[in-house]
Design a protein around this motif. Structure first.
Motif, PDB file in Angstrom:
ATOM      1  N   MET A   1     -14.180   0.725  15.458  1.00 10.91           N
ATOM      2  CA  MET A   1     -15.292   0.273  16.501  1.00 10.91           C
ATOM      3  C   MET A   1     -15.545  -1.288  16.016  1.00 10.91           C
ATOM      4  N   SER A   2     -15.227  -2.154  17.111  1.00 12.42           N
ATOM      5  CA  SER A   2     -15.403  -3.626  16.573  1.00 12.42           C
ATOM      6  C   SER A   2     -16.672  -3.989  16.594  1.00 12.42           C
ATOM      7  N   SER A   3     -16.645  -5.324  15.818  1.00 15.87           N
ATOM      8  CA  SER A   3     -18.214  -5.906  15.703  1.00 15.87           C
ATOM      9  C   SER A   3     -18.611  -6.449  17.136  1.00 15.87           C
ATOM     10  N   GLY A   4     -19.799  -6.389  17.275  1.00 15.24           N
ATOM     11  CA  GLY A   4     -20.289  -7.313  18.636  1.00 15.24           C
ATOM     12  C   GLY A   4     -21.752  -7.730  18.457  1.00 15.24           C
ATOM     13  N   SER A   5     -22.612  -7.710  19.471  1.00 23.47           N
ATOM     14  CA  SER A   5     -23.983  -7.974  19.410  1.00 23.47           C
ATOM     15  C   SER A   5     -24.710  -6.863  20.093  1.00 23.47           C
ATOM     16  N   GLY A   6     -26.089  -7.098  20.056  1.00 26.05           N
ATOM     17  CA  GLY A   6     -27.043  -6.331  20.633  1.00 26.05           C
ATOM     18  C   GLY A   6     -26.704  -4.706  20.098  1.00 26.05           C
ATOM     19  N   PRO A   7     -26.830  -3.837  21.159  1.00 26.85           N
ATOM     20  CA  PRO A   7     -26.664  -2.434  21.006  1.00 26.85           C
ATOM     21  C   PRO A   7     -25.415  -2.208  20.102  1.00 26.85           C
ATOM     22  N   GLU A   8     -24.194  -2.735  20.363  1.00 30.75           N
ATOM     23  CA  GLU A   8     -22.998  -2.301  19.666  1.00 30.75           C
ATOM     24  C   GLU A   8     -23.363  -2.645  18.187  1.00 30.75           C
ATOM     25  N   ALA A   9     -23.752  -3.925  17.896  1.00 34.07           N
ATOM     26  CA  ALA A   9     -23.890  -4.064  16.393  1.00 34.07           C
ATOM     27  C   ALA A   9     -24.987  -3.269  15.748  1.00 34.07           C
ATOM     28  N   ALA A  10     -25.944  -2.911  16.427  1.00 36.21           N
ATOM     29  CA  ALA A  10     -27.121  -1.970  15.968  1.00 36.21           C
ATOM     30  C   ALA A  10     -26.334  -0.508  15.600  1.00 36.21           C
ATOM     31  N   ALA A  11     -25.511  -0.087  16.680  1.00 33.72           N
ATOM     32  CA  ALA A  11     -24.764   1.261  16.679  1.00 33.72           C
ATOM     33  C   ALA A  11     -23.931   1.095  15.554  1.00 33.72           C
TER      34      ALA A  11
END
Length: 244
Positions: A1-11
């Motif tokens: 799973m790649s890094s990101g921002s918002g819900p993705e980073a939190a997940a």
């Protein structure tokens, strides 16, 4: 799973923690993190526009859901069986005490490693007992990866050679099921204890060798130990959470 921002980073952060707790066999804490991480991942999937990435999130969600179900099963099993000491008294000549009935309820998808400490896995019938125990583990523990046998050598050099050859045959057979058997010999082993890395510890007075000799090789109970008469012994079952 790649890094990101918002819900993705939190997940990513929460699910990374869930996997760590899972590895440490802290099932209740891992389950809570898996559930939180899955909610965040589903939220991230709704917000992303790229279909490929959305499908990736869905696939990862399914993987984490499956693992969360395994955690839930482990947690519920601990609650059902109780976190306190459980004792089973096996009476002389009684039946219905197969390995399935004793160990089966303790085996789940979180079990990956087993240690058998038993001084007497030497003679033919004792090695067959160990083999049947291994068969149960391979059948029920789908994530099983290793079994460690700690036992004593037969004092007769010729018999020890036979003992070791038979155990190595079991190891070769287990390897075909992606399970590694390690054999450790020690002259100082006295306890009889089986440790599951999902937290369960089983102490049996007679170890795995609590079955009596069947009447013949063609009698009920020869292959199915549910029908085999037993020697008198005591089985004590603990969970690591109660013995720390």
């Amino acid at each position: 799973m790649s890094s990101g921002s918002g819900p993705e980073a939190a997940a990513i952060q929460v699910l990374t923690r869930a996997v760590q707790l899972d590895t440490e066999k802290k099932f209740a804490e891992a389950l809570a993190c898996y559930e939180q991480g899955i909610r965040l991942l589903l939220q991230a999937a709704k917000e992303v526009k790229d279909e490929t990435k959305r499908n990736h999130f869905r696939k990862k969600t399914e993987e984490y859901l499956a693992r969360a179900e395994a955690m839930k099963e482990a947690v519920n099993k601990i609650r059902t069986l109780g976190r306190t000491h459980k004792q089973i008294q096996i009476e002389d000549n009684s039946t219905g005490h197969s390995y399935e009935s004793i160990f089966g309820p303790l085996i789940d998808k979180t079990l990956s490693s087993v240690v058998v400490e038993d001084a007497y896995i030497r003679y033919t019938h004792q090695i067959y007992n160990f083999l049947q125990f291994c068969e149960l583990l391979v059948h029920k523990a789908e994530c099983l990866r290793s079994i460690c046998l700690q036992t004593t050598r037969d004092p007769n050099p010729a018999e020890h050679k036979t003992q070791h050859q038979r155990l190595e045959e079991i190891g070769a057979s287990l390897a075909k099921h992606n399970v590694k058997l390690s054999i450790e010999y020690s002259d100082s082993i006295h306890d009889r204890e089986i440790r599951f890395d999902n937290g369960w510890i089983i102490k049996i007075g007679r170890g795995l060798d609590y079955f009596k000799r069947p009447e013949s090789k063609f009698s009920i109970g020869w292959s199915n130990h549910h029908f085999r008469k037993c020697h008198q012994t005591t089985v004590d079952i603990f969970h690591q959470q109660t013995v720390r």
